[in-house]
Design a protein around this motif. Structure first.
Motif, PDB file in Angstrom:
ATOM      1  N   ASP A 251      14.327 -37.918 -11.070  1.00  0.00           N
ATOM      2  CA  ASP A 251      13.403 -38.925 -10.534  1.00  0.00           C
ATOM      3  C   ASP A 251      12.970 -38.593  -9.110  1.00  0.00           C
ATOM      4  OD1 ASP A 251      13.593 -40.290 -12.893  1.00  0.00           O
ATOM      5  OD2 ASP A 251      15.117 -41.707 -12.179  1.00  0.00           O
ATOM      6  N   HIS A 252      13.810 -37.869  -8.388  1.00  0.00           N
ATOM      7  CA  HIS A 252      13.438 -37.524  -7.010  1.00  0.00           C
ATOM      8  C   HIS A 252      12.693 -36.193  -6.934  1.00  0.00           C
ATOM      9  CE1 HIS A 252      13.711 -37.452  -2.633  1.00  0.00           C
ATOM     10  NE2 HIS A 252      14.018 -36.175  -2.752  1.00  0.00           N
ATOM     11  N   PHE A 253      13.113 -35.187  -7.685  1.00  0.00           N
ATOM     12  CA  PHE A 253      12.547 -33.847  -7.537  1.00  0.00           C
ATOM     13  C   PHE A 253      11.291 -33.617  -8.376  1.00  0.00           C
ATOM     14  CE2 PHE A 253      16.799 -32.973  -5.881  1.00  0.00           C
ATOM     15  CZ  PHE A 253      16.518 -32.108  -4.840  1.00  0.00           C
ATOM     16  N   TYR A 254      10.989 -34.524  -9.306  1.00  0.00           N
ATOM     17  CA  TYR A 254       9.807 -34.281 -10.135  1.00  0.00           C
ATOM     18  C   TYR A 254       8.513 -34.359  -9.341  1.00  0.00           C
ATOM     19  CZ  TYR A 254       8.037 -39.073 -10.253  1.00  0.00           C
ATOM     20  OH  TYR A 254       7.481 -40.287  -9.912  1.00  0.00           O
ATOM     21  N   GLN A 255       8.556 -35.036  -8.182  1.00  0.00           N
ATOM     22  CA  GLN A 255       7.344 -35.175  -7.378  1.00  0.00           C
ATOM     23  C   GLN A 255       6.895 -33.856  -6.753  1.00  0.00           C
ATOM     24  OE1 GLN A 255       8.069 -37.429  -3.715  1.00  0.00           O
ATOM     25  NE2 GLN A 255      10.287 -37.137  -3.995  1.00  0.00           N
ATOM     26  N   TYR A 256       7.785 -32.871  -6.710  1.00  0.00           N
ATOM     27  CA  TYR A 256       7.431 -31.592  -6.092  1.00  0.00           C
ATOM     28  C   TYR A 256       6.894 -30.582  -7.099  1.00  0.00           C
ATOM     29  CZ  TYR A 256      10.345 -33.681  -2.491  1.00  0.00           C
ATOM     30  OH  TYR A 256      10.884 -34.537  -1.561  1.00  0.00           O
ATOM     31  N   GLY A 257       7.107 -30.805  -8.367  1.00  0.00           N
ATOM     32  CA  GLY A 257       6.608 -29.870  -9.369  1.00  0.00           C
ATOM     33  C   GLY A 257       7.360 -30.014 -10.679  1.00  0.00           C
ATOM     34  N   GLU A 258       6.932 -29.219 -11.652  1.00  0.00           N
ATOM     35  CA  GLU A 258       7.531 -29.273 -12.989  1.00  0.00           C
ATOM     36  C   GLU A 258       8.916 -28.633 -12.957  1.00  0.00           C
ATOM     37  OE1 GLU A 258       6.308 -28.242 -17.619  1.00  0.00           O
ATOM     38  OE2 GLU A 258       4.994 -27.680 -15.946  1.00  0.00           O
ATOM     39  N   ILE A 259       9.874 -29.328 -13.542  1.00  0.00           N
ATOM     40  CA  ILE A 259      11.264 -28.889 -13.525  1.00  0.00           C
ATOM     41  C   ILE A 259      11.616 -28.273 -14.870  1.00  0.00           C
ATOM     42  CG2 ILE A 259      13.661 -29.659 -13.280  1.00  0.00           C
ATOM     43  CD1 ILE A 259      12.667 -31.886 -11.473  1.00  0.00           C
ATOM     44  N   ARG A 260      12.295 -27.147 -14.810  1.00  0.00           N
ATOM     45  CA  ARG A 260      12.735 -26.479 -16.049  1.00  0.00           C
ATOM     46  C   ARG A 260      14.068 -27.035 -16.520  1.00  0.00           C
ATOM     47  NH1 ARG A 260      12.398 -20.221 -15.799  1.00  0.00           N
ATOM     48  NH2 ARG A 260      10.220 -20.812 -16.098  1.00  0.00           N
ATOM     49  N   ILE A 276       9.886 -24.475 -12.462  1.00  0.00           N
ATOM     50  CA  ILE A 276       9.137 -23.462 -13.217  1.00  0.00           C
ATOM     51  C   ILE A 276       8.381 -22.537 -12.272  1.00  0.00           C
ATOM     52  CG2 ILE A 276       7.243 -23.135 -14.864  1.00  0.00           C
ATOM     53  CD1 ILE A 276       8.126 -25.599 -16.316  1.00  0.00           C
ATOM     54  N   LYS A 277       7.785 -23.090 -11.237  1.00  0.00           N
ATOM     55  CA  LYS A 277       7.004 -22.297 -10.292  1.00  0.00           C
ATOM     56  C   LYS A 277       7.775 -22.136  -8.980  1.00  0.00           C
ATOM     57  CE  LYS A 277       2.545 -23.849 -12.110  1.00  0.00           C
ATOM     58  NZ  LYS A 277       1.245 -24.491 -11.766  1.00  0.00           N
ATOM     59  N   ARG A 278       7.643 -20.969  -8.369  1.00  0.00           N
ATOM     60  CA  ARG A 278       8.315 -20.700  -7.097  1.00  0.00           C
ATOM     61  C   ARG A 278       7.729 -21.571  -5.978  1.00  0.00           C
ATOM     62  NH1 ARG A 278      11.363 -16.768  -4.405  1.00  0.00           N
ATOM     63  NH2 ARG A 278      11.355 -17.329  -2.196  1.00  0.00           N
ATOM     64  N   ALA A 279       6.423 -21.794  -5.997  1.00  0.00           N
ATOM     65  CA  ALA A 279       5.789 -22.584  -4.945  1.00  0.00           C
ATOM     66  C   ALA A 279       6.328 -24.016  -4.937  1.00  0.00           C
ATOM     67  CB  ALA A 279       4.274 -22.590  -5.122  1.00  0.00           C
ATOM     68  N   ASP A 280       6.567 -24.577  -6.114  1.00  0.00           N
ATOM     69  CA  ASP A 280       7.117 -25.933  -6.182  1.00  0.00           C
ATOM     70  C   ASP A 280       8.542 -25.978  -5.628  1.00  0.00           C
ATOM     71  OD1 ASP A 280       4.742 -26.594  -7.384  1.00  0.00           O
ATOM     72  OD2 ASP A 280       5.548 -26.491  -9.425  1.00  0.00           O
ATOM     73  N   ALA A 281       9.307 -24.924  -5.898  1.00  0.00           N
ATOM     74  CA  ALA A 281      10.681 -24.874  -5.376  1.00  0.00           C
ATOM     75  C   ALA A 281      10.686 -24.763  -3.853  1.00  0.00           C
ATOM     76  CB  ALA A 281      11.428 -23.697  -5.999  1.00  0.00           C
ATOM     77  N   GLU A 282       9.740 -24.020  -3.287  1.00  0.00           N
ATOM     78  CA  GLU A 282       9.663 -23.899  -1.838  1.00  0.00           C
ATOM     79  C   GLU A 282       9.282 -25.230  -1.193  1.00  0.00           C
ATOM     80  OE1 GLU A 282       7.042 -20.757  -0.826  1.00  0.00           O
ATOM     81  OE2 GLU A 282       8.323 -19.158  -1.654  1.00  0.00           O
ATOM     82  N   VAL A 283       8.366 -25.964  -1.821  1.00  0.00           N
ATOM     83  CA  VAL A 283       7.979 -27.265  -1.281  1.00  0.00           C
ATOM     84  C   VAL A 283       9.161 -28.233  -1.344  1.00  0.00           C
ATOM     85  CG1 VAL A 283       6.475 -29.258  -1.609  1.00  0.00           C
ATOM     86  CG2 VAL A 283       5.554 -26.944  -1.840  1.00  0.00           C
ATOM     87  N   ALA A 284       9.892 -28.218  -2.450  1.00  0.00           N
ATOM     88  CA  ALA A 284      11.057 -29.103  -2.586  1.00  0.00           C
ATOM     89  C   ALA A 284      12.136 -28.765  -1.560  1.00  0.00           C
ATOM     90  CB  ALA A 284      11.610 -29.011  -4.004  1.00  0.00           C
ATOM     91  N   ALA A 285      12.361 -27.473  -1.345  1.00  0.00           N
ATOM     92  CA  ALA A 285      13.373 -27.075  -0.367  1.00  0.00           C
ATOM     93  C   ALA A 285      12.961 -27.467   1.046  1.00  0.00           C
ATOM     94  CB  ALA A 285      13.603 -25.568  -0.454  1.00  0.00           C
TER      95      ALA A 285
END
Length: 355
Positions: A251-260, A276-285
């Motif tokens: 519920d918290h991390f889905y706002q940054y991108g699609e989760i695998r 799924i995408k590296r860019a989404d992981a960088e934004v979340a981090a």
């Protein structure tokens, strides 16, 4: 005109009476059973000069007595503790909160304008505190700042309630010994700016040495650099409470991108979130590093490792068993011992899977 206690022409209707103070958890102390004295109209508020009900108590064993310094109207106006004048939500000085949320402070400084302003504020306190706070400070509801989340205190800091250092003991002239209510310690820094604080500067958010110290600490905080391997899209989440589930993290991390995938390990108090995408992981981090608080805990965010770094590429070796002497039988298979996972293995798990 004036409503102070020392004037001849005062209006008793503007004096404030209360049944319980507005204090933070740190000032209240860790003792659930506390004895508190109440003095009606005991002192003048150090901000608006109106007489108010003064409360005094001891927050714990070997702690100094504390009392309310400002009235509840001034406390509501800034959403601060009546004793330490720190923000009740974040536990930070007003100067940092106003700067982070871009709050416009229009509280007058003169006595006449301040009295008129306080009278209007008392009439508006019939509404909810959130509406009053948003009306007087021109901010939107639910608006947070990364700076506030990084510096916000999630647990009480009871060390702040300790007694002051005994000045006679520092000079070598204290004769009370163990009965002295003050601390017998040498000051770490005699020229520390924190030793010279002004309650009005704290309230109005001007020249606060505590705020300056916290801002210096915020500028020196480390940043989470992304790994060079672009195939890494997994984030390690540490210090996760046991009651936090996969759905709570989703519920918290889905706002940054699609989760695998999301994997929680309650026994290790950690979890892994793979995007799924590296860019989404960088934004979340970047958005959650040192700012994510779930279940009353500040979670640790780190980058995961690739599977190749976890295994050690060493060729298997074949060992030949020595021949069994005559008259002896082959040894039986030893029983495997299963040990429970402890904190040491949790740290080892973090070192294996985190950058």
């Amino acid at each position: 005109m004036a409503t102070s206690k020392g004037t001849n022409n005062y209006n008793r209707q503007q004096w404030e009476s209360a049944e319980f103070p507005i204090v933070c958890q740190t000032c209240l102390g860790d003792n659930p059973y506390i004895r508190m004295t109440k003095e009606k109209y005991g002192k003048e508020c150090k901000i608006c000069l109106r007489p108010f009900t003064v409360f005094r108590w001891c927050p714990g064993a070997k702690m100094r007595f504390k009392k309310t310094e400002i009235c509840q109207t001034c406390s509501h106006l800034k959403n601060v503790c009546q004793t330490c004048l720190l923000d009740l939500e974040y536990g930070l000085p007003i100067q940092i909160r106003d700067m982070a949320l871009k709050i416009k402070d229009d509280i007058p400084r003169s006595d006449v304008n301040k009295e008129y302003y306080i009278q209007n504020m008392v009439s508006d306190l019939r509404k909810t505190l959130i509406e009053v706070f948003c009306k007087y400070f021109c901010i939107s509801k639910g608006e947070d700042s990364d700076l506030l989340m990084k510096l916000a205190r999630t647990t009480p800091y009871y060390k702040r309630n300790r007694p002051h250092i005994c000045s006679f003991w520092v000079k070598g002239k204290c004769r009370r010994g163990e009965e002295c209510p003050y601390r017998h310690e040498k000051p770490t820094d005699p020229d520390d700016p924190l030793s010279d604080q002004n309650i009005k500067d704290r309230y109005y958010g001007v020249n606060d040495p505590v705020a300056a110290k916290l801002m210096k600490r915020a500028s020196a905080m480390p940043k989470l650099e992304p790994p060079e391997d672009k195939s890494i899209t997994t984030l390690y989440i540490g210090n996760v409470p046991a009651f936090i589930t996969d759905d709570d993290l989703r519920d918290h991390f889905y706002q940054y991108g699609e989760i695998r995938s999301i994997a929680c390990i309650p026994r290790q108090q950690c979890a892994f979130v793979e995007f799924i995408k590296r860019a989404d992981a960088e934004v979340a981090a970047d958005k959650t590093f040192n700012t994510l608080i779930l279940g009353g805990r500040r979670l640790n965010i780190k980058w995961g490792h690739t599977q190749g770094r976890q295994s050690i590429s060493t060729p298997p070796t074949t060992l030949s068993a020595p021949p069994i002497p005559p008259g002896f039988s082959a040894p039986g298979r030893m029983e495997e011992k299963v040990t429970s996972l402890g904190l040491g293995e949790a740290e080892e798990l973090e070192s294996q899977f985190c950058a």
